[in-house]
Design a protein around this motif. Structure first.
Motif, PDB file in Angstrom:
ATOM      1  N   CYS B 246       0.863  -1.179   0.000  1.00  0.00           N
ATOM      2  CA  CYS B 246       0.000   0.000   0.000  1.00  0.00           C
ATOM      3  C   CYS B 246       0.897   1.226   0.000  1.00  0.00           C
ATOM      4  N   GLU B 255      -2.464   4.103  -3.490  1.00  0.00           N
ATOM      5  CA  GLU B 255      -2.442   2.977  -4.410  1.00  0.00           C
ATOM      6  C   GLU B 255      -2.193   1.702  -3.634  1.00  0.00           C
ATOM      7  N   ARG B 256      -2.771   0.625  -4.091  1.00  0.00           N
ATOM      8  CA  ARG B 256      -2.558  -0.666  -3.429  1.00  0.00           C
ATOM      9  C   ARG B 256      -2.617  -1.773  -4.465  1.00  0.00           C
ATOM     10  N   GLN B 261       2.025  -5.783  -9.469  1.00  0.00           N
ATOM     11  CA  GLN B 261       1.133  -4.796 -10.068  1.00  0.00           C
ATOM     12  C   GLN B 261       1.625  -3.380  -9.841  1.00  0.00           C
ATOM     13  N   VAL B 262       1.885  -3.069  -8.564  1.00  0.00           N
ATOM     14  CA  VAL B 262       2.180  -1.683  -8.225  1.00  0.00           C
ATOM     15  C   VAL B 262       3.532  -1.248  -8.764  1.00  0.00           C
ATOM     16  N   PRO B 266       2.547   1.024 -12.175  1.00  0.00           N
ATOM     17  CA  PRO B 266       1.991   1.981 -11.211  1.00  0.00           C
ATOM     18  C   PRO B 266       0.904   2.809 -11.843  1.00  0.00           C
ATOM     19  N   THR B 271       3.222   7.184  -7.102  1.00  0.00           N
ATOM     20  CA  THR B 271       3.942   5.914  -7.140  1.00  0.00           C
ATOM     21  C   THR B 271       4.915   5.922  -8.299  1.00  0.00           C
ATOM     22  N   HIS B 332      -6.367  -4.148  -7.990  1.00  0.00           N
ATOM     23  CA  HIS B 332      -5.321  -3.132  -7.959  1.00  0.00           C
ATOM     24  C   HIS B 332      -6.031  -1.807  -7.749  1.00  0.00           C
ATOM     25  N   VAL B 334      -6.559   2.334  -6.734  1.00  0.00           N
ATOM     26  CA  VAL B 334      -5.838   3.601  -6.815  1.00  0.00           C
ATOM     27  C   VAL B 334      -6.782   4.732  -6.472  1.00  0.00           C
TER      28      VAL B 334
END
Lengths: 325, 344, 299
Positions: B246, B255-256, B261-262, B266, B271, B332, B334
């Motif tokens: 997170c 964002e998480r 994924q992140v 992003p 991020t 995902h 945001v």
């Protein structure tokens, strides 16, 4: 460790020697006690005889040399006023002063640390503020004035406690002490309280500052994060950390308590060393003055030495680093 | 590697009614505010996430983002002038916010353990290691000193400290930084907690030591099925360690998602900015380092709407409204008005 | 993390000092009290009913009268009279004069001497510095009262001798503080800059170094005035301070002490109250000054 001790002892001896020189020169060079001890009708011959008898006609350095020889033999001269060895006079009065000083220190520490802790834990509560105000007063008021007040309130108005003198003494290991009897305690209470007040305020302020600082530290956070009870966090973690500087101060202050006893003893007519020195100054009883000053300086130096050693024992960081290098 | 069930989105409000939930920790709409003379600082602002047993979650952000405060809020270590003003914290289904002081004390160090950043100051310098470890056990269980000592010794072995018998009787200053942190970890593991919160534990250590500690933590958590929240500002640490992450900014999660994924895709400009500002080998020498323009706003003077808009390349007028968090099919999430699409 | 928005007002350090100081009502109260005390001390001859040390104005018939009684001159002794027949209120006003004068003078000179020695030590460095600091440490490890005692035993009684003793007792504290501050300031960049610009040393010290060392000094000096007054009172009480002919508050208390037990408390008590007010007022002001000037508390 041993090297450290030897070095400190040597330094202390040096300081002692210098002090004795200063004291001697200071006291002997100025003022002529003959004028006080000899009656006004004495003629020149009598004055000369008395002067010679007391050795005051010799040059200064010669008098000092005689003095040093005497010290080595344990003789610091005879009191002009009482005509007994000065050192004996001082030792006679010492137990009274020490008793007063010790009781005062116990009061100051026994009350000061808990009160300081309380003030540090709850600085904004009325209790905390009250303690702080009290400590400011205790710190800034002259001891003799507080003594006056104590006498006025407790001895004159309320008549609960006696206002002067020492109670009856009993012998404890050959030393006369007065706190073992009720009457002795009654006589002891006011002067000890008076003497303790200044130190009490000091200890409260120190403990409070130390507590406030300690509470901000990470180890307190960590201790709480471990789920320790507040009692343990304060009683063990905080207390052990603040004890080190406080013990140092307490140790050093003990010497000054003995010095401050001069005032308290005068007010309450407590028969200790302090009252002795005041009386001696008034009549310029040189041997007593010199003997007292030397004894006090020695006490100071010994106390400083002991405190240094205790400090290094208490703080593991100091102790262990010393032993390594 | 992320189980989709663990990456819950914030707008789902169902939780199982069973008293013991399989999820170790679920934080829902947590808000912690600081009421100072200069104003109210919303250190933690409507934060939600959850962590499953054995899972490692990274909580990433700069200083002032609220990540440490989130950790303290979960532990119940927020002091005046701060206060948890809203939300719920479910530890295995039980809401910690309903606990009184004594119950919280029992949870701390027992069901949830915390590791701090600077091990020199977390361990009390004037107390021995064994004292500090034994008291952690005895605060929660009536155990004899010998038994507690044995458990402490075992814990030290577990974290890889050599000659544990001697080390137990030593003082903190006799250890190196990395060793001290291992001791702190060992202490955290003593009561076999369900959750460990690690607040930047390797920031103060050398990179090599850091690597060792990360490896140990990962191993320990997998083996004992302990959930771990790793708070840091360092993305590279997260990349190697965590399952999901997170990202926090100015008190909110922006964002998480899973680490893959992140970090690879992003969607929030912040991020993106964080990832870009890490100097990499692939760039040619002489190119300017990228940075996020501007500075973190003071929590007392946050801009209205999206807190990042004053530093964001893509901001426009719609960003003046507070963006809600949106989650896609792959969980995902945001919080942005103009989430980035696609590129690495 | 929790930064307050920057204040837009621009004010000089003195203005800010005054503003911060006035935040505490207690300190303001102390300041007013102090002002009153100083006023009384300065104007003593003008506002006292009689000059208690002019033997022509004093009559032994008036001795030991209770507060509020009428004296032989027809005036009322608001606080009673002492054993010589002097009006206590007047005696207190004159006594305040002496107490304050001794306290302020000794503090001023002690500061001057201590400052010079401390700065000298800081600049000389090396063994001179160590030697001076050893001396300072040794002196500071002995309680003030002992040092004063020794000095006065040797020098005898008198106002000037008391002042000398007080100066001797106090200088070491200033020397140590100034030296510490000077050493710390020397490391700072603005001093580097001044050196690089080859400014003459005197100018560096006075224009640059001193103003930065000043805040802690102000606090210490204020507290020390109170200590000096208290110490002088103690010494006079013990009979080794000021002479009987020019009594300070301490001496007045001493004179009245023997009458305490017989109920004529006012002879000692009221001078004591005056002393209390003076010392407490100074301490209140000093405490607030300390909080206000403490850089660590600057938010």
């Amino acid at each position: 460790m041993l090297v450290y001790i030897i070095r400190r002892v040597f330094q202390s001896a040096l300081v002692l020697f210098l002090m004795s020189l200063l004291v001697f020169v200071g006291v002997f060079a100025i003022g002529n006690p003959i004028d006080i001890l000899i009656s006004a009708q004495a003629d020149q011959k009598d004055i000369e005889a008395a002067t010679a008898a007391l050795g005051l006609d010799k040059p200064l350095w010669s008098q000092y040399w005689v003095f040093l020889k005497g010290v080595a033999a344990g003789d610091l001269g005879r009191s002009f006023a009482f005509n007994i060895p000065a050192i004996q006079l001082i030792f006679e009065r010492m137990p009274a002063t020490f008793e007063l000083a010790l009781v005062a220190m116990v009061m100051a520490v026994g009350l000061g640390i808990p009160l300081g802790l309380l003030a540090g834990l709850k600085p904004n509560s009325w209790v905390g503020k009250l303690i702080m105000t009290g400590s400011i007063l205790g710190f800034s008021l002259p001891t003799f004035w507080v003594g006056l007040l104590l006498i006025m309130v407790f001895a004159v108005q309320l008549g609960w406690l006696p206002s002067n003198g020492r109670g009856p003494t009993t012998n404890l290991f050959g030393i006369p002490v007065s706190f073992l009897s009720v009457e002795g305690l009654q006589h002891l209470l006011l002067p000890a309280l008076n003497l303790a007040l200044y130190k009490l305020s000091l200890i409260i302020r120190l403990t409070r500052a130390g507590t406030q600082e300690a509470l901000l530290q990470d180890y307190v956070k960590f201790a709480r994060a471990k789920g320790l009870s507040s009692a343990r966090v304060v009683g063990v973690h905080v207390l052990k950390n603040i004890m080190i500087p406080i013990v140092t101060v307490i140790g050093l202050e003990f010497g000054s308590v003995i010095a401050f006893a001069i005032v308290t003893e005068s007010i309450f007519a407590w028969p200790g060393m302090g009252k002795l020195i005041i009386d001696a100054i008034a009549v310029l009883d040189r041997p007593v003055i010199v003997a007292y000053l030397l004894v006090i300086v020695t006490i100071f130096i010994v106390i400083n030495l002991v405190v240094d050693l205790v400090y290094s024992l208490l703080d593991p960081r100091v102790r262990l680093s010393e032993s390594k290098g | 590697m992320c189980s989709t069930r663990a990456c819950k989105s914030s707008d789902s409000s169902t939780v199982t009614d069973a008293t013991i939930s399989p999820i170790t920790l679920e934080v829902r709409n947590l808000s912690t505010h600081f009421f100072t003379r200069e104003g109210v600082a919303k250190a933690v602002n409507d934060v939600s996430f959850s962590v499953a047993p054995g899972e490692i979650m990274g909580l990433v952000g700069e200083s002032g983002s609220g990540k440490s405060m989130t950790g303290y809020s979960i532990m119940g270590l927020i002091d005046a002038p701060g206060k948890i003003v809203g939300g719920n914290i479910f530890l295995k289904g039980r809401d910690l916010r309903g606990f009184d002081a004594e119950q919280m004390r029992d949870v701390r160090g027992n069901r949830i353990a915390m590791i701090f950043q600077d091990p020199m100051m977390t361990l009390n310098p004037v107390l021995r290691i064994d004292t500090q470890m034994i008291e952690a056990i005895q605060a929660h269980e009536p155990v004899s000193r010998e038994k507690a000592l044995a458990r402490a010794r075992e814990a030290l072995v577990q974290v890889g400290i050599p000659s544990p018998d001697e080390r137990l009787f030593a003082y903190p200053h006799q250890f190196s930084g990395g060793m001290r942190q291992r001791v702190a970890i060992a202490t955290a593991l003593l009561m076999k907690p369900d959750l460990i919160i690690a607040d930047e534990p390797t920031t103060a250590l050398d990179v090599t030591i850091q690597g060792q500690i990360l490896y140990e933590m990962q191993k320990l958590c997998r083996v004992s099925n302990t959930a771990l929240i790793w708070i840091t500002h360092d993305l590279s640490v997260i990349a190697g360690l965590a399952d999901h992450v997170c990202v926090m900014y100015a008190g909110r999660i922006v964002e998480r998602g899973s680490v893959a994924q992140v970090l690879d895709q992003p969607r929030h400009p912040y991020t993106r900015g964080l990832i870009d500002s890490v100097p990499s080998h692939s760039g040619t020498r002489g190119t300017t380092l990228k940075q996020i323009p501007g500075m973190t706003p003071s929590l007392l003077a946050l801009p209205s709407g999206c807190a990042f808009r004053e530093r964001c390349h893509w901001a426009d007028n719609t960003c003046r409204d507070d963006p809600a968090e949106r989650t896609d099919m792959a969980a995902h999430g945001v919080r942005c008005c103009h989430p980035l699409e696609g590129q690495a | 993390m929790m930064n307050a928005p920057a204040s837009l007002a621009v004010e000089s350090p003195w203005q800010r000092l005054r503003r911060d100081f006035m935040e505490s009502r207690l300190a303001m109260f102390g300041l007013i009290l102090l002002g009153l005390v100083v006023f009384v001390a300065i104007c003593a001859p003008l506002i006292s009913m009689q000059n208690p040390y002019d033997l022509k104005q004093v009559s032994i018939e008036d001795s030991r009268m209770a507060p509020g009684s009428t004296m032989s001159t027809g005036k009322t002794a608001l606080l009673g009279t002492d054993e010589q027949g002097r009006d206590l209120l007047s005696a207190i006003f004159y006594g305040l004069r002496i107490s304050l004068m001794v306290g302020v003078t000794s503090t001023f000179f002690a500061m001057l001497i201590g400052l010079s020695i401390g700065l000298f030590a800081a600049y000389a460095g090396g063994r001179t510095d160590s030697a001076i600091m050893r001396l300072v440490d040794i002196q500071l490890s002995f309680p003030a009262i002992l040092i004063a005692l020794i000095l006065l035993a040797v020098l005898g009684q008198g106002i000037d001798k008391t002042i000398v003793a007080l100066i001797t007792v106090q200088w070491a504290y200033y020397a140590r503080t100034v030296r510490g501050a000077a050493l710390a300031e020397r490391q700072k960049e603005y001093m580097e800059a001044a050196r690089v610009l080859a400014l003459p040393t005197a100018r560096v010290i006075f224009r640059h170094l001193l103003p930065n060392c000043l805040p802690p000094l102000i606090v210490i000096a204020t507290v020390q005035v109170a200590h000096a007054i208290a110490l002088e009172a103690t010494l006079s009480y013990l009979g080794i301070g000021v002479p009987v002919t020019e009594p300070s508050l301490g001496m007045l208390i001493r004179n009245g002490f023997e009458y305490m037990l017989s109920g004529k408390y006012w002879i000692s008590f009221y001078p004591g109250i005056a002393l209390l007010i003076t010392i407490v007022a100074i301490n209140l002001v000093a405490d607030q000054l300390r909080d206000v000037l403490n850089p660590r508390l600057q938010k």
